[in-house]
Design an enzyme around this catalytic site. Structure first.
Site, PDB file in Angstrom:
ATOM      1  N   LYS A  13     -43.183 -49.912  17.384  1.00  0.00           N
ATOM      2  CA  LYS A  13     -44.655 -49.910  17.481  1.00  0.00           C
ATOM      3  C   LYS A  13     -45.141 -51.148  18.222  1.00  0.00           C
ATOM      4  CE  LYS A  13     -45.224 -50.006  13.002  1.00  0.00           C
ATOM      5  NZ  LYS A  13     -43.834 -49.974  12.545  1.00  0.00           N
ATOM      6  N   ARG A  88     -51.853 -48.007   7.205  1.00  0.00           N
ATOM      7  CA  ARG A  88     -50.534 -47.816   6.636  1.00  0.00           C
ATOM      8  C   ARG A  88     -50.591 -47.012   5.353  1.00  0.00           C
ATOM      9  NH1 ARG A  88     -47.691 -52.173   8.820  1.00  0.00           N
ATOM     10  NH2 ARG A  88     -45.483 -52.103   8.359  1.00  0.00           N
ATOM     11  N   ARG A 127     -33.097 -57.690  15.867  1.00  0.00           N
ATOM     12  CA  ARG A 127     -34.399 -58.136  16.374  1.00  0.00           C
ATOM     13  C   ARG A 127     -34.522 -59.656  16.270  1.00  0.00           C
ATOM     14  NH1 ARG A 127     -39.947 -55.778  14.314  1.00  0.00           N
ATOM     15  NH2 ARG A 127     -39.061 -56.222  12.265  1.00  0.00           N
ATOM     16  N   ARG A 160     -36.709 -62.352  11.420  1.00  0.00           N
ATOM     17  CA  ARG A 160     -37.782 -62.329  10.429  1.00  0.00           C
ATOM     18  C   ARG A 160     -37.221 -62.269   9.017  1.00  0.00           C
ATOM     19  NH1 ARG A 160     -42.066 -57.865  12.386  1.00  0.00           N
ATOM     20  NH2 ARG A 160     -41.811 -57.211  10.230  1.00  0.00           N
ATOM     21  N   ARG A 171     -38.526 -51.442   2.801  1.00  0.00           N
ATOM     22  CA  ARG A 171     -39.658 -51.144   3.696  1.00  0.00           C
ATOM     23  C   ARG A 171     -39.630 -49.686   4.135  1.00  0.00           C
ATOM     24  NH1 ARG A 171     -38.594 -55.552   8.007  1.00  0.00           N
ATOM     25  NH2 ARG A 171     -40.224 -54.555   9.228  1.00  0.00           N
TER      26      ARG A 171
HETATM   27  P1  AP5 Z   1     -40.523 -53.544  17.160  1.00  0.00           P
HETATM   28  O1  AP5 Z   1     -41.340 -53.164  18.361  1.00  0.00           O
HETATM   29  O2  AP5 Z   1     -40.547 -54.936  16.700  1.00  0.00           O
HETATM   30  O3  AP5 Z   1     -40.813 -52.506  15.980  1.00  0.00           O
HETATM   31  P2  AP5 Z   1     -42.051 -52.326  15.007  1.00  0.00           P
HETATM   32  O4  AP5 Z   1     -42.254 -50.850  14.863  1.00  0.00           O
HETATM   33  O5  AP5 Z   1     -43.215 -53.153  15.457  1.00  0.00           O
HETATM   34  O6  AP5 Z   1     -41.386 -52.883  13.685  1.00  0.00           O
HETATM   35  P3  AP5 Z   1     -41.955 -53.885  12.574  1.00  0.00           P
HETATM   36  O7  AP5 Z   1     -40.777 -54.334  11.754  1.00  0.00           O
HETATM   37  O8  AP5 Z   1     -42.805 -54.936  13.189  1.00  0.00           O
HETATM   38  O9  AP5 Z   1     -42.783 -52.909  11.764  1.00  0.00           O
HETATM   39  P4  AP5 Z   1     -43.251 -53.066  10.350  1.00  0.00           P
HETATM   40  O10 AP5 Z   1     -44.169 -51.912  10.319  1.00  0.00           O
HETATM   41  O11 AP5 Z   1     -42.219 -53.057   9.310  1.00  0.00           O
HETATM   42  O12 AP5 Z   1     -43.791 -54.566  10.323  1.00  0.00           O
HETATM   43  P5  AP5 Z   1     -45.234 -55.198  10.402  1.00  0.00           P
HETATM   44  O13 AP5 Z   1     -45.150 -56.481  11.088  1.00  0.00           O
HETATM   45  O14 AP5 Z   1     -46.221 -54.197  10.870  1.00  0.00           O
HETATM   46  O15 AP5 Z   1     -39.010 -53.089  17.469  1.00  0.00           O
HETATM   47  C1  AP5 Z   1     -37.973 -53.332  16.527  1.00  0.00           C
HETATM   48  C2  AP5 Z   1     -36.713 -53.815  17.259  1.00  0.00           C
HETATM   49  O16 AP5 Z   1     -36.183 -52.756  18.044  1.00  0.00           O
HETATM   50  C3  AP5 Z   1     -36.962 -54.967  18.241  1.00  0.00           C
HETATM   51  O17 AP5 Z   1     -35.847 -55.809  18.233  1.00  0.00           O
HETATM   52  C4  AP5 Z   1     -37.111 -54.262  19.596  1.00  0.00           C
HETATM   53  O18 AP5 Z   1     -36.745 -55.100  20.672  1.00  0.00           O
HETATM   54  C5  AP5 Z   1     -36.163 -53.086  19.438  1.00  0.00           C
HETATM   55  N1  AP5 Z   1     -36.612 -51.885  20.131  1.00  0.00           N
HETATM   56  C6  AP5 Z   1     -37.889 -51.425  20.271  1.00  0.00           C
HETATM   57  N2  AP5 Z   1     -37.915 -50.259  20.951  1.00  0.00           N
HETATM   58  C7  AP5 Z   1     -36.599 -49.967  21.242  1.00  0.00           C
HETATM   59  C8  AP5 Z   1     -35.964 -48.880  21.925  1.00  0.00           C
HETATM   60  N3  AP5 Z   1     -36.660 -47.865  22.440  1.00  0.00           N
HETATM   61  N4  AP5 Z   1     -34.612 -48.910  22.018  1.00  0.00           N
HETATM   62  C9  AP5 Z   1     -33.895 -49.955  21.496  1.00  0.00           C
HETATM   63  N5  AP5 Z   1     -34.432 -51.003  20.856  1.00  0.00           N
HETATM   64  C10 AP5 Z   1     -35.773 -51.014  20.730  1.00  0.00           C
HETATM   65  O19 AP5 Z   1     -45.522 -55.456   8.851  1.00  0.00           O
HETATM   66  C11 AP5 Z   1     -44.759 -56.379   8.101  1.00  0.00           C
HETATM   67  C12 AP5 Z   1     -45.245 -56.406   6.668  1.00  0.00           C
HETATM   68  O20 AP5 Z   1     -46.633 -56.835   6.635  1.00  0.00           O
HETATM   69  C13 AP5 Z   1     -45.247 -55.071   5.927  1.00  0.00           C
HETATM   70  O21 AP5 Z   1     -43.985 -54.786   5.373  1.00  0.00           O
HETATM   71  C14 AP5 Z   1     -46.350 -55.293   4.894  1.00  0.00           C
HETATM   72  O22 AP5 Z   1     -45.875 -56.052   3.825  1.00  0.00           O
HETATM   73  C15 AP5 Z   1     -47.368 -56.132   5.647  1.00  0.00           C
HETATM   74  N6  AP5 Z   1     -48.400 -55.319   6.299  1.00  0.00           N
HETATM   75  C16 AP5 Z   1     -48.657 -55.241   7.643  1.00  0.00           C
HETATM   76  N7  AP5 Z   1     -49.664 -54.385   7.900  1.00  0.00           N
HETATM   77  C17 AP5 Z   1     -50.071 -53.892   6.682  1.00  0.00           C
HETATM   78  C18 AP5 Z   1     -51.060 -52.944   6.283  1.00  0.00           C
HETATM   79  N8  AP5 Z   1     -51.835 -52.312   7.180  1.00  0.00           N
HETATM   80  N9  AP5 Z   1     -51.192 -52.682   4.959  1.00  0.00           N
HETATM   81  C19 AP5 Z   1     -50.421 -53.315   4.038  1.00  0.00           C
HETATM   82  N10 AP5 Z   1     -49.456 -54.211   4.351  1.00  0.00           N
HETATM   83  C20 AP5 Z   1     -49.267 -54.500   5.665  1.00  0.00           C
HETATM   84 MG    MG Z   2     -44.146 -54.912  14.700  1.00  0.00          MG
END
Ligand code: AP5
Ligand code: MG
Length: 213
Positions: A13, A88, A127, A160, A171
């Site tokens: 994402k 989410r 990552r 991370r 997660r």
């Molecule tokens: P990346 O692009 O980093 O993936 P992502 O979908 O952004 O993954 P996140 O881990 O950031 O998502 P998340 O939803 O768990 O975390 P968030 O920060 O939102 O890609 C992942 C890896 O794969 C990278 O190394 C990339 O280079 C690689 N990659 C990408 N595309 C690829 C491809 N096509 N092929 C190969 N490799 C590829 O949230 C973190 C925490 O914050 C949550 O757990 C929660 O506690 C809290 N939080 C955040 N938002 C909310 C909300 N709205 N409500 C409640 N809690 C929340």
């Molecule tokens: Mg992300």
């Protein structure tokens, strides 16, 4: 153009949202990045968010919704934005919908980046993230030019805290229970678009731009 990115943790994402933001000149808004910036600065919000994030749990809706609504009210959001990691939960999606409806507005596209669970744990351990500017890399698929250093700002790259395999599994569980129902929510809204997230980063982006136009 207002876009919501859906998908499991690690589906890509953030990677795709940054590319969308650049191409369409709209801000990329990630609630996860906002929380991580607060943790780094040691704010009260950061302290509270960390206690949930480290366990792979969601930060409570009350806290998250307020932060997001404040952010999208800023001037730079006038022409749209791409939301990454919000909504989410169904209540978050409803609050966003109501807030936009009050302004005669709506989300235009909800893009679900589809990656099966089997691929996720492997991806996450590779990552690396920049603590300063939020740029994301992968040691195999998207390596930085110099190992351990951010191409964009020269800061150090880290694994991370919540990317440890046991937290990733939690997660994923939380994703299936609380976030996946949004696929049906946005299908019913008539704006859900699904893309295959297992292919190369550039090819995922090509599928997305063919949807957005
Ligand atoms: P990346 O692009 O980093 O993936 P992502 O979908 O952004 O993954 P996140 O881990 O950031 O998502 P998340 O939803 O768990 O975390 P968030 O920060 O939102 O890609 C992942 C890896 O794969 C990278 O190394 C990339 O280079 C690689 N990659 C990408 N595309 C690829 C491809 N096509 N092929 C190969 N490799 C590829 O949230 C973190 C925490 O914050 C949550 O757990 C929660 O506690 C809290 N939080 C955040 N938002 C909310 C909300 N709205 N409500 C409640 N809690 C929340
Ligand atoms: Mg992300």
């Amino acid at each position: 153009m207002k876009i919501v990115m859906l998908g499991a943790p690690g589906a890509g994402k953030g990677t795709q949202a940054k590319m969308i933001a650049d191409k369409y000149s709209i801000p990329h808004i990630s609630t996860g990045d906002i929380f991580r910036a607060n943790i780094k600065e040691g704010t009260e919000l950061g302290l509270e968010a960390k206690s949930y994030m480290d366990q792979g749990k969601l930060v409570p809706d009350e806290l998250t919704v307020k932060i997001l609504l404040d952010r999208v009210a800023k001037d730079d959001c006038a022409n749209g934005y791409v939301l990454d990691g919000f909504p989410r939960t169904i209540p978050q999606a409803k609050v966003l919908k109501d807030a936009l409806e009050k302004q005669g507005d709506k989300i235009d596209f909800a893009i679900d980046v589809d990656v099966p669970d089997e691929n996720i744990v492997k991806r996450m351990s590779g990552r690396r993230a920049c603590v300063t500017c939020g740029a994301t890399y992968h040691i195999e698929h998207v390596p930085p030019k110099k190992e351990g250093i951010c191409d964009k700002c020269g800061s150090e790259l880290i694994l991370r805290d919540d990317d440890k395999p046991e937290t990733v599994l939690n997660r994923l569980k939380v994703y299936h229970e609380q976030t996946q129902p949004l696929i049906e929510f946005y299908t019913n809204e008539g704006i859900l678009k699904e893309v295959d997230g297992t292919i190369d980063v550039k090819d995922v982006f090509a599928s997305i731009t063919s949807i957005l136009g």
